[in-house]
Design a protein around this motif. Structure first.
Motif, PDB file in Angstrom:
ATOM      1  N   ARG A 149       0.837  -1.208   0.000  1.00 14.51           N
ATOM      2  CA  ARG A 149       0.000   0.000   0.000  1.00 14.51           C
ATOM      3  C   ARG A 149       0.867   1.251   0.000  1.00 14.51           C
ATOM      4  O   ARG A 149       0.581   2.223  -0.713  1.00 14.51           O
ATOM      5  CB  ARG A 149      -0.941  -0.003   1.206  1.00 14.51           C
ATOM      6  N   GLU A 169       1.042   4.183  -2.816  1.00 14.75           N
ATOM      7  CA  GLU A 169       0.838   5.592  -2.471  1.00 14.75           C
ATOM      8  C   GLU A 169       2.028   6.445  -2.902  1.00 14.75           C
ATOM      9  O   GLU A 169       1.853   7.566  -3.371  1.00 14.75           O
ATOM     10  CB  GLU A 169       0.598   5.745  -0.966  1.00 14.75           C
ATOM     11  N   LEU A 170       3.236   5.920  -2.741  1.00 15.26           N
ATOM     12  CA  LEU A 170       4.415   6.668  -3.180  1.00 15.26           C
ATOM     13  C   LEU A 170       4.379   6.898  -4.683  1.00 15.26           C
ATOM     14  O   LEU A 170       4.745   7.978  -5.162  1.00 15.26           O
ATOM     15  CB  LEU A 170       5.692   5.925  -2.799  1.00 15.26           C
ATOM     16  N   GLN A 171       3.941   5.891  -5.425  1.00 12.93           N
ATOM     17  CA  GLN A 171       3.876   6.016  -6.883  1.00 12.93           C
ATOM     18  C   GLN A 171       2.756   6.943  -7.326  1.00 12.93           C
ATOM     19  O   GLN A 171       2.986   7.866  -8.100  1.00 12.93           O
ATOM     20  CB  GLN A 171       3.700   4.647  -7.544  1.00 12.93           C
ATOM     21  N   SER A 172       1.553   6.681  -6.851  1.00 12.98           N
ATOM     22  CA  SER A 172       0.405   7.447  -7.353  1.00 12.98           C
ATOM     23  C   SER A 172       0.163   8.724  -6.572  1.00 12.98           C
ATOM     24  O   SER A 172      -0.245   9.730  -7.150  1.00 12.98           O
ATOM     25  CB  SER A 172      -0.852   6.579  -7.340  1.00 12.98           C
ATOM     26  N   GLY A 173       0.402   8.677  -5.282  1.00 13.25           N
ATOM     27  CA  GLY A 173       0.107   9.833  -4.443  1.00 13.25           C
ATOM     28  C   GLY A 173       1.097  10.970  -4.572  1.00 13.25           C
ATOM     29  O   GLY A 173       0.704  12.137  -4.667  1.00 13.25           O
ATOM     30  N   ILE A 174       2.388  10.629  -4.555  1.00 12.82           N
ATOM     31  CA  ILE A 174       3.394  11.697  -4.641  1.00 12.82           C
ATOM     32  C   ILE A 174       4.227  11.614  -5.910  1.00 12.82           C
ATOM     33  O   ILE A 174       5.106  12.441  -6.121  1.00 12.82           O
ATOM     34  CB  ILE A 174       4.310  11.731  -3.394  1.00 12.82           C
ATOM     35  N   GLY A 175       3.976  10.611  -6.735  1.00 16.20           N
ATOM     36  CA  GLY A 175       4.665  10.514  -8.018  1.00 16.20           C
ATOM     37  C   GLY A 175       6.125  10.106  -7.917  1.00 16.20           C
ATOM     38  O   GLY A 175       6.921  10.445  -8.798  1.00 16.20           O
TER      39      GLY A 175
END
Length: 93
Positions: free
Chosen positions: A48, A52-58
């Motif tokens: 998870r 989140e690191l990929q999609s949330g903060i790019g």
């Protein structure tokens, strides 16, 4: 609760290729047993976090590598500090 690969894929929503890449990159480190890979709740939480690191903060792959490495170091230091505290408490007793 331990999960096999199929259960982990279902609960995490990851595709097989993504899971295999994350394992290859050592972002996830499931236990290897005679029955196959076994995933824990820690693996699920880490998956998870990676999502989140990929999609949330790019964050890109290199950034995720650094973030996970630093988080692992922090958790390792916390475990070592807890052990040191236990040892100190035992010496006082």
């Amino acid at each position: 609760m331990a999960m096999n690969k199929e259960e982990f894929l279902k609960s995490s929503g990851l595709k097989v290729q993504v899971l295999e890449l994350w394992i290859e990159q050592e972002w996830l480190l499931p236990e290897t047993t005679a029955a196959g890979l076994r995933f824990t709740e820690i693996d699920a939480a880490r998956a998870r976090l990676i999502g989140e690191l990929q999609s949330g903060i790019g964050a890109n792959d290199a950034g995720i590598d650094v973030i996970l490495h630093l988080m692992d170091q922090v958790h390792g230091m916390r475990r070592a500090l807890a052990e040191l505290r236990r040892e100190m408490a035992e010496r006082k007793a």
